[in-house]
Design a protein around this motif. Structure first.
Motif, PDB file in Angstrom:
ATOM      1  N   GLY A 105      37.763  52.122  45.936  1.00  7.10           N
ATOM      2  CA  GLY A 105      36.376  52.578  45.865  1.00  7.10           C
ATOM      3  C   GLY A 105      36.123  53.854  46.642  1.00  7.10           C
ATOM      4  N   ARG A 106      34.943  54.434  46.403  1.00  7.36           N
ATOM      5  CA  ARG A 106      34.537  55.667  47.077  1.00  7.36           C
ATOM      6  C   ARG A 106      33.026  55.638  47.291  1.00  7.36           C
ATOM      7  N   VAL A 107      32.589  56.123  48.474  1.00  8.88           N
ATOM      8  CA  VAL A 107      31.156  56.286  48.743  1.00  8.88           C
ATOM      9  C   VAL A 107      30.908  57.752  49.084  1.00  8.88           C
ATOM     10  N   ASP A 108      29.890  58.326  48.483  1.00 12.65           N
ATOM     11  CA  ASP A 108      29.526  59.716  48.769  1.00 12.65           C
ATOM     12  C   ASP A 108      29.302  59.884  50.272  1.00 12.65           C
ATOM     13  N   PRO A 109      29.997  60.864  50.903  1.00 10.78           N
ATOM     14  CA  PRO A 109      29.896  61.042  52.363  1.00 10.78           C
ATOM     15  C   PRO A 109      28.460  61.230  52.854  1.00 10.78           C
ATOM     16  N   ARG A 110      27.587  61.753  51.996  1.00 13.06           N
ATOM     17  CA  ARG A 110      26.196  61.963  52.419  1.00 13.06           C
ATOM     18  C   ARG A 110      25.433  60.649  52.536  1.00 13.06           C
ATOM     19  N   TYR A 111      26.027  59.567  52.010  1.00 12.53           N
ATOM     20  CA  TYR A 111      25.324  58.271  52.015  1.00 12.53           C
ATOM     21  C   TYR A 111      26.085  57.234  52.837  1.00 12.53           C
ATOM     22  N   GLU A 112      26.938  57.709  53.733  1.00 10.84           N
ATOM     23  CA  GLU A 112      27.693  56.769  54.573  1.00 10.84           C
ATOM     24  C   GLU A 112      26.769  56.093  55.577  1.00 10.84           C
ATOM     25  N   LEU A 114      25.028  53.361  55.246  1.00  9.71           N
ATOM     26  CA  LEU A 114      23.851  52.649  54.701  1.00  9.71           C
ATOM     27  C   LEU A 114      24.231  51.261  54.169  1.00  9.71           C
ATOM     28  N   GLY A 115      25.519  50.934  54.251  1.00  9.87           N
ATOM     29  CA  GLY A 115      25.950  49.621  53.746  1.00  9.87           C
ATOM     30  C   GLY A 115      26.443  49.630  52.310  1.00  9.87           C
ATOM     31  N   LEU A 116      26.568  50.831  51.690  1.00 11.13           N
ATOM     32  CA  LEU A 116      27.039  50.887  50.291  1.00 11.13           C
ATOM     33  C   LEU A 116      28.496  50.409  50.191  1.00 11.13           C
ATOM     34  N   GLY A 117      29.316  50.843  51.148  1.00 13.65           N
ATOM     35  CA  GLY A 117      30.731  50.441  51.139  1.00 13.65           C
ATOM     36  C   GLY A 117      30.876  48.935  51.291  1.00 13.65           C
ATOM     37  N   THR A 118      30.092  48.348  52.209  1.00 17.71           N
ATOM     38  CA  THR A 118      30.131  46.894  52.424  1.00 17.71           C
ATOM     39  C   THR A 118      29.739  46.166  51.140  1.00 17.71           C
ATOM     40  N   TYR A 119      28.707  46.664  50.481  1.00 13.27           N
ATOM     41  CA  TYR A 119      28.261  46.063  49.226  1.00 13.27           C
ATOM     42  C   TYR A 119      29.387  46.115  48.182  1.00 13.27           C
ATOM     43  N   LEU A 120      30.030  47.288  48.062  1.00 11.04           N
ATOM     44  CA  LEU A 120      31.065  47.462  47.032  1.00 11.04           C
ATOM     45  C   LEU A 120      32.285  46.583  47.295  1.00 11.04           C
ATOM     46  N   VAL A 121      32.692  46.497  48.575  1.00  8.30           N
ATOM     47  CA  VAL A 121      33.854  45.645  48.895  1.00  8.30           C
ATOM     48  C   VAL A 121      33.517  44.175  48.596  1.00  8.30           C
ATOM     49  N   ALA A 122      32.302  43.755  48.952  1.00  4.61           N
ATOM     50  CA  ALA A 122      31.884  42.368  48.694  1.00  4.61           C
ATOM     51  C   ALA A 122      31.887  42.074  47.193  1.00  4.61           C
ATOM     52  N   TRP A 123      31.334  43.018  46.403  1.00  2.00           N
ATOM     53  CA  TRP A 123      31.329  42.823  44.951  1.00  2.00           C
ATOM     54  C   TRP A 123      32.763  42.753  44.413  1.00  2.00           C
ATOM     55  N   ALA A 124      33.605  43.655  44.912  1.00  2.00           N
ATOM     56  CA  ALA A 124      34.991  43.731  44.419  1.00  2.00           C
ATOM     57  C   ALA A 124      35.744  42.437  44.724  1.00  2.00           C
ATOM     58  N   GLU A 125      35.506  41.883  45.910  1.00  2.00           N
ATOM     59  CA  GLU A 125      36.182  40.641  46.279  1.00  2.00           C
ATOM     60  C   GLU A 125      35.752  39.504  45.358  1.00  2.00           C
ATOM     61  N   GLU A 126      34.445  39.416  45.108  1.00  2.00           N
ATOM     62  CA  GLU A 126      33.930  38.398  44.178  1.00  2.00           C
ATOM     63  C   GLU A 126      34.592  38.549  42.811  1.00  2.00           C
ATOM     64  N   ARG A 127      34.676  39.799  42.358  1.00  4.71           N
ATOM     65  CA  ARG A 127      35.286  40.080  41.052  1.00  4.71           C
ATOM     66  C   ARG A 127      36.762  39.661  41.064  1.00  4.71           C
ATOM     67  N   ALA A 128      37.461  39.996  42.148  1.00  9.41           N
ATOM     68  CA  ALA A 128      38.886  39.660  42.265  1.00  9.41           C
ATOM     69  C   ALA A 128      39.093  38.145  42.237  1.00  9.41           C
ATOM     70  N   MET A 129      38.148  37.405  42.836  1.00 11.22           N
ATOM     71  CA  MET A 129      38.277  35.938  42.916  1.00 11.22           C
ATOM     72  C   MET A 129      38.324  35.293  41.532  1.00 11.22           C
ATOM     73  N   LYS A 130      37.750  35.980  40.537  1.00 11.59           N
ATOM     74  CA  LYS A 130      37.766  35.412  39.183  1.00 11.59           C
ATOM     75  C   LYS A 130      39.200  35.245  38.683  1.00 11.59           C
ATOM     76  N   ALA A 131      40.122  36.020  39.261  1.00 11.74           N
ATOM     77  CA  ALA A 131      41.517  35.950  38.813  1.00 11.74           C
ATOM     78  C   ALA A 131      42.204  34.686  39.312  1.00 11.74           C
ATOM     79  N   LEU A 132      41.619  34.025  40.317  1.00  8.92           N
ATOM     80  CA  LEU A 132      42.271  32.828  40.882  1.00  8.92           C
ATOM     81  C   LEU A 132      42.587  31.785  39.817  1.00  8.92           C
ATOM     82  N   GLY A 133      41.705  31.709  38.809  1.00  9.33           N
ATOM     83  CA  GLY A 133      41.910  30.729  37.741  1.00  9.33           C
ATOM     84  C   GLY A 133      43.184  30.950  36.942  1.00  9.33           C
ATOM     85  N   GLU A 134      43.712  32.194  36.960  1.00 10.11           N
ATOM     86  CA  GLU A 134      44.916  32.506  36.165  1.00 10.11           C
ATOM     87  C   GLU A 134      46.194  32.327  36.971  1.00 10.11           C
ATOM     88  N   ILE A 135      46.044  31.916  38.244  1.00  8.53           N
ATOM     89  CA  ILE A 135      47.223  31.897  39.119  1.00  8.53           C
ATOM     90  C   ILE A 135      47.661  30.463  39.379  1.00  8.53           C
TER      91      ILE A 135
END
Length: 351
Positions: A105-112, A114-135
């Motif tokens: 991921g990437r966050v625009d340096p002008r918006y560092e 503000l919690g955008l990175g934390t939001y994106l990592v949290a979303w990405a982890e949730e998305r990644a968890m969907k793969a658990l069913g295939e393992i």
């Protein structure tokens, strides 16, 4: 319900409590987002590594339309109130089985800050968890993220949410101000270029075998792996098989160097995408000869710099080979991992 059970539930779904600050909107990606995404990546890169990190929109488009990836589902874009794209994350669960989803991921340096990175990592982890069913049960599951060594804010964010640095990789370059050293071929080895009509399957099998003892390698079913190889390596505008070099021993492929005229991050740099030697032909100078031949050909085409990527602790000694060929480290990329489910690690860890 016991307190313990409630606590367990809370930790598993923690990411859902991360909200976007007011005024920002979020959605999945579509192909018309490629150009604005490219601009965002480079605003970030210019601030952090002081150069562009990707100049090739075709490379991004090729990823977004690759087998098993869906930009609407696997990417999240954040927009500021004026409509400008200021945050981006993608999640890859296409490796089968997807034991190490890849998040980037990437966050625009002008918006560092503000919690955008934390939001994106949290979303990405949730998305990644969907793969658990295939393992299959019993296999270790650990998503991975990475960033350039200079990216302090990103590193701190990863560590704060439980990621540990496990590895580094280098982008290496060589300056070719004068004619490169010519290759010396071992006895019995000849060189030819690839004919995509007839050679693709044999080239893929040689690549797969060459990389089967590299860190992180996961055995992939042939059909699946070959389809992805074809898409990423040949399925884009500008694919040039005359830069795919095969070191032959009789009619066996001993090693390959698959090059592109332009690196994704800099059109002035020639790029060695894949350099590999099959086990029976190692330690005989095949890799060095292929590399030198590649430099030679890129030089002939007007390139005065060439580059490639390598695992910093490469298990097969590639780093020494590249240094011997006159290459230097241009940038360092750190890889982080978070174990979500312990178990048996099926990716290659050591030789």
């Amino acid at each position: 319900k016991s307190m313990k059970e409630n606590e367990m539930k809370a930790t598993l779904h923690e990411p859902l409590t991360v909200a976007l600050p007011e005024g920002f909107t979020v959605r999945g990606a579509a192909l018309e987002d490629v150009e604005p995404a490219l601009e965002l990546f480079n605003r970030w890169a210019q601030a952090v590594i002081h150069e562009d990190e990707i100049t090739d929109a075709v490379a991004i488009r090729t990823e977004w339309v690759s087998p098993g990836f869906n930009p609407a589902e696997d990417i999240r874009l954040i927009f500021a109130s004026d409509g400008e794209m200021v945050g981006y994350v993608e999640v890859w669960t296409t490796q089968k089985p997807p034991v190490h989803p890849w998040m980037w991921g990437r966050v625009d340096p002008r918006y560092e800050g503000l919690g955008l990175g934390t939001y994106l990592v949290a979303w990405a982890e949730e998305r990644a968890m969907k793969a658990l069913g295939e393992i299959p049960d019993g296999l270790r599951f650990a998503p991975r993220v990475g960033t350039f060594r200079e990216a302090d804010a990103a590193r701190k964010l990863f560590e704060d949410v439980g990621y540990l640095r496990i590895r580094s990789s280098y982008t290496m370059r060589i300056n070719m101000d004068t004619l490169p050293v010519p290759p010396q071929w071992p006895d019995g080895i000849t060189l030819r270029t690839c004919n995509p009509e007839t050679d693709l399957e044999a080239v893929y099998r040689a690549v797969d075998e060459s990389f089967s003892d590299h860190y992180g390698h996961v055995d992939t079913p042939f059909e699946e792996g070959f389809k992805r190889f074809k898409h990423f390596m040949t399925g884009y505008e500008g694919f040039d098989p005359s830069l795919w070099f095969l070191a032959m021993d009789g009619d066996e492929i001993a090693g390959i160097s698959l090059c592109r005229e332009h690196a994704h991050d800099n059109p002035d740099v020639g790029w060695v995408s894949t350099l590999g030697v099959r086990r029976p032909w190692r330690k005989r100078g095949v890799g060095l000869a292929l590399l030198r031949h590649s430099f030679d050909e890129l030089y002939r085409r007007g390139k005065r710099m060439a580059g490639l990527g390598v695992d910093a602790e490469n298990l097969t000694g590639a780093l020494r080979l590249y240094e011997n060929a006159g290459m230097h480290v241009h940038s360092v990329f750190d890889l982080f991992e978070k174990e979500i489910r312990p178990g048996k690690e099926i990716s290659v860890q050591s030789l």
